[in-house]
Design a protein around this motif. Structure first.
Motif, PDB file in Angstrom:
ATOM      1  N   VAL A  86      14.282   0.385  72.853  1.00 27.01           N
ATOM      2  CA  VAL A  86      14.217   0.374  71.395  1.00 27.01           C
ATOM      3  C   VAL A  86      13.560   1.658  70.894  1.00 27.01           C
ATOM      4  N   ASN A  87      12.496   2.103  71.566  1.00 30.54           N
ATOM      5  CA  ASN A  87      11.843   3.355  71.171  1.00 30.54           C
ATOM      6  C   ASN A  87      12.785   4.541  71.309  1.00 30.54           C
ATOM      7  N   GLN A  88      13.541   4.585  72.401  1.00 30.97           N
ATOM      8  CA  GLN A  88      14.493   5.674  72.588  1.00 30.97           C
ATOM      9  C   GLN A  88      15.554   5.657  71.494  1.00 30.97           C
ATOM     10  N   LEU A  89      16.031   4.468  71.174  1.00 26.21           N
ATOM     11  CA  LEU A  89      17.025   4.340  70.114  1.00 26.21           C
ATOM     12  C   LEU A  89      16.445   4.781  68.781  1.00 26.21           C
ATOM     13  N   SER A  90      15.226   4.360  68.497  1.00 25.66           N
ATOM     14  CA  SER A  90      14.568   4.728  67.241  1.00 25.66           C
ATOM     15  C   SER A  90      14.404   6.229  67.131  1.00 25.66           C
ATOM     16  N   GLU A  91      13.962   6.859  68.205  1.00 24.98           N
ATOM     17  CA  GLU A  91      13.793   8.314  68.201  1.00 24.98           C
ATOM     18  C   GLU A  91      15.116   9.016  67.971  1.00 24.98           C
ATOM     19  N   LYS A  92      16.160   8.543  68.611  1.00 30.87           N
ATOM     20  CA  LYS A  92      17.479   9.156  68.451  1.00 30.87           C
ATOM     21  C   LYS A  92      17.973   8.983  67.015  1.00 30.87           C
ATOM     22  N   LEU A  93      17.770   7.812  66.436  1.00 28.53           N
ATOM     23  CA  LEU A  93      18.187   7.578  65.053  1.00 28.53           C
ATOM     24  C   LEU A  93      17.418   8.480  64.094  1.00 28.53           C
ATOM     25  N   ILE A  94      16.129   8.639  64.325  1.00 27.30           N
ATOM     26  CA  ILE A  94      15.324   9.519  63.478  1.00 27.30           C
ATOM     27  C   ILE A  94      15.857  10.946  63.564  1.00 27.30           C
ATOM     28  N   GLU A  95      16.159  11.402  64.764  1.00 27.76           N
ATOM     29  CA  GLU A  95      16.730  12.742  64.937  1.00 27.76           C
ATOM     30  C   GLU A  95      18.032  12.886  64.150  1.00 27.76           C
ATOM     31  N   GLN A  96      18.884  11.860  64.247  1.00 30.24           N
ATOM     32  CA  GLN A  96      20.163  11.917  63.537  1.00 30.24           C
ATOM     33  C   GLN A  96      19.960  11.939  62.027  1.00 30.24           C
ATOM     34  N   TYR A  97      19.044  11.130  61.511  1.00 33.60           N
ATOM     35  CA  TYR A  97      18.757  11.121  60.074  1.00 33.60           C
ATOM     36  C   TYR A  97      18.181  12.454  59.620  1.00 33.60           C
ATOM     37  N   GLU A  98      17.270  13.015  60.414  1.00 36.59           N
ATOM     38  CA  GLU A  98      16.689  14.303  60.048  1.00 36.59           C
ATOM     39  C   GLU A  98      17.755  15.393  59.995  1.00 36.59           C
ATOM     40  N   GLU A  99      18.668  15.376  60.942  1.00 38.69           N
ATOM     41  CA  GLU A  99      19.757  16.351  60.955  1.00 38.69           C
ATOM     42  C   GLU A  99      20.669  16.158  59.744  1.00 38.69           C
ATOM     43  N   ARG A 100      20.944  14.919  59.421  1.00 40.81           N
ATOM     44  CA  ARG A 100      21.794  14.612  58.256  1.00 40.81           C
ATOM     45  C   ARG A 100      21.115  15.051  56.965  1.00 40.81           C
ATOM     46  N   ILE A 101      19.806  14.820  56.840  1.00 39.84           N
ATOM     47  CA  ILE A 101      19.055  15.249  55.662  1.00 39.84           C
ATOM     48  C   ILE A 101      19.105  16.766  55.539  1.00 39.84           C
ATOM     49  N   LYS A 102      18.934  17.466  56.649  1.00 41.90           N
ATOM     50  CA  LYS A 102      19.000  18.924  56.657  1.00 41.90           C
ATOM     51  C   LYS A 102      20.373  19.389  56.163  1.00 41.90           C
ATOM     52  N   ASP A 103      21.442  18.750  56.659  1.00 40.94           N
ATOM     53  CA  ASP A 103      22.799  19.107  56.229  1.00 40.94           C
ATOM     54  C   ASP A 103      22.999  18.842  54.743  1.00 40.94           C
ATOM     55  N   LEU A 104      22.491  17.717  54.261  1.00 41.84           N
ATOM     56  CA  LEU A 104      22.638  17.377  52.847  1.00 41.84           C
ATOM     57  C   LEU A 104      21.851  18.330  51.957  1.00 41.84           C
ATOM     58  N   LYS A 105      20.659  18.724  52.384  1.00 43.70           N
ATOM     59  CA  LYS A 105      19.882  19.687  51.612  1.00 43.70           C
ATOM     60  C   LYS A 105      20.619  21.017  51.515  1.00 43.70           C
ATOM     61  N   GLN A 106      21.244  21.421  52.610  1.00 44.08           N
ATOM     62  CA  GLN A 106      22.016  22.660  52.585  1.00 44.08           C
ATOM     63  C   GLN A 106      23.216  22.542  51.657  1.00 44.08           C
ATOM     64  N   THR A 107      23.879  21.396  51.655  1.00 42.06           N
ATOM     65  CA  THR A 107      25.010  21.168  50.759  1.00 42.06           C
ATOM     66  C   THR A 107      24.562  21.236  49.314  1.00 42.06           C
ATOM     67  N   ILE A 108      23.428  20.631  48.995  1.00 47.27           N
ATOM     68  CA  ILE A 108      22.899  20.665  47.632  1.00 47.27           C
ATOM     69  C   ILE A 108      22.582  22.098  47.225  1.00 47.27           C
ATOM     70  N   LEU A 109      21.953  22.841  48.112  1.00 40.60           N
ATOM     71  CA  LEU A 109      21.626  24.239  47.841  1.00 40.60           C
ATOM     72  C   LEU A 109      22.887  25.053  47.590  1.00 40.60           C
ATOM     73  N   ASP A 110      23.908  24.832  48.434  1.00 42.48           N
ATOM     74  CA  ASP A 110      25.185  25.548  48.262  1.00 42.48           C
ATOM     75  C   ASP A 110      25.829  25.218  46.930  1.00 42.48           C
ATOM     76  N   LEU A 111      25.779  23.957  46.527  1.00 38.84           N
ATOM     77  CA  LEU A 111      26.366  23.544  45.250  1.00 38.84           C
ATOM     78  C   LEU A 111      25.605  24.134  44.064  1.00 38.84           C
ATOM     79  N   LYS A 112      24.292  24.212  44.169  1.00 39.40           N
ATOM     80  CA  LYS A 112      23.489  24.798  43.097  1.00 39.40           C
ATOM     81  C   LYS A 112      23.775  26.275  42.941  1.00 39.40           C
ATOM     82  N   ASN A 113      24.071  26.940  44.040  1.00 38.41           N
ATOM     83  CA  ASN A 113      24.318  28.378  44.014  1.00 38.41           C
ATOM     84  C   ASN A 113      25.715  28.765  43.544  1.00 38.41           C
ATOM     85  N   LYS A 114      26.566  27.801  43.345  1.00 38.73           N
ATOM     86  CA  LYS A 114      27.945  28.098  42.883  1.00 38.73           C
ATOM     87  C   LYS A 114      27.995  28.352  41.426  1.00 38.73           C
TER      88      LYS A 114
END
Length: 114
Positions: A86-114
């Motif tokens: 369960v801990n391994q799964l939780s850590e992996k999910l957190i990593e995936q969410y953090e990566e997704r948040i990073k991607d979404l922040k970049q998308t927002i930044l790109d949209l603001k710059n248009k």
């Protein structure tokens, strides 16, 4: 990881001749929520791992096998226990969410710059 687990869930469900709705009812979810698990769109399978393993008569290790996690048999002294899986799964999910948040922040930044 979600796609691999989702594919396993689909295979397990079909091997039991169950519909998505039947599994969803067992998990107290909507059919569409369960369908998102099978398609890899949802991480929520991790929070339902006990029930999923119960309905498909498997261990958590069997569900995540091949996911680059080193796990052993539940209940053995030399293997990794359920809590660690369960801990391994939780850590992996957190990593995936953090990566997704990073991607979404970049998308927002790109949209603001248009």
């Amino acid at each position: 990881m979600n796609i691999n687990v989702g594919n396993k869930l689909k295979q397990l469900r079909k091997s039991k001749s169950m519909s998505q709705e039947q599994v969803a009812d067992y998990l107290h979810l909507s059919q569409s929520a369960y369908a998102r698990m099978e398609s890899g769109e949802s991480h929520s399978w991790a929070s339902h791992i006990d029930k999923l393993c119960e309905v498909f008569e498997i261990t958590p290790e069997e569900l995540v096998r091949g996911e680059k996690m080193i796990v052993g048999n539940i209940g053995t002294n030399n293997g990794v226990g359920y809590a660690e899986v369960v801990n391994q799964l939780s850590e992996k999910l957190i990593e995936q969410y953090e990566e997704r948040i990073k991607d979404l922040k970049q998308t927002i930044l790109d949209l603001k710059n248009k």
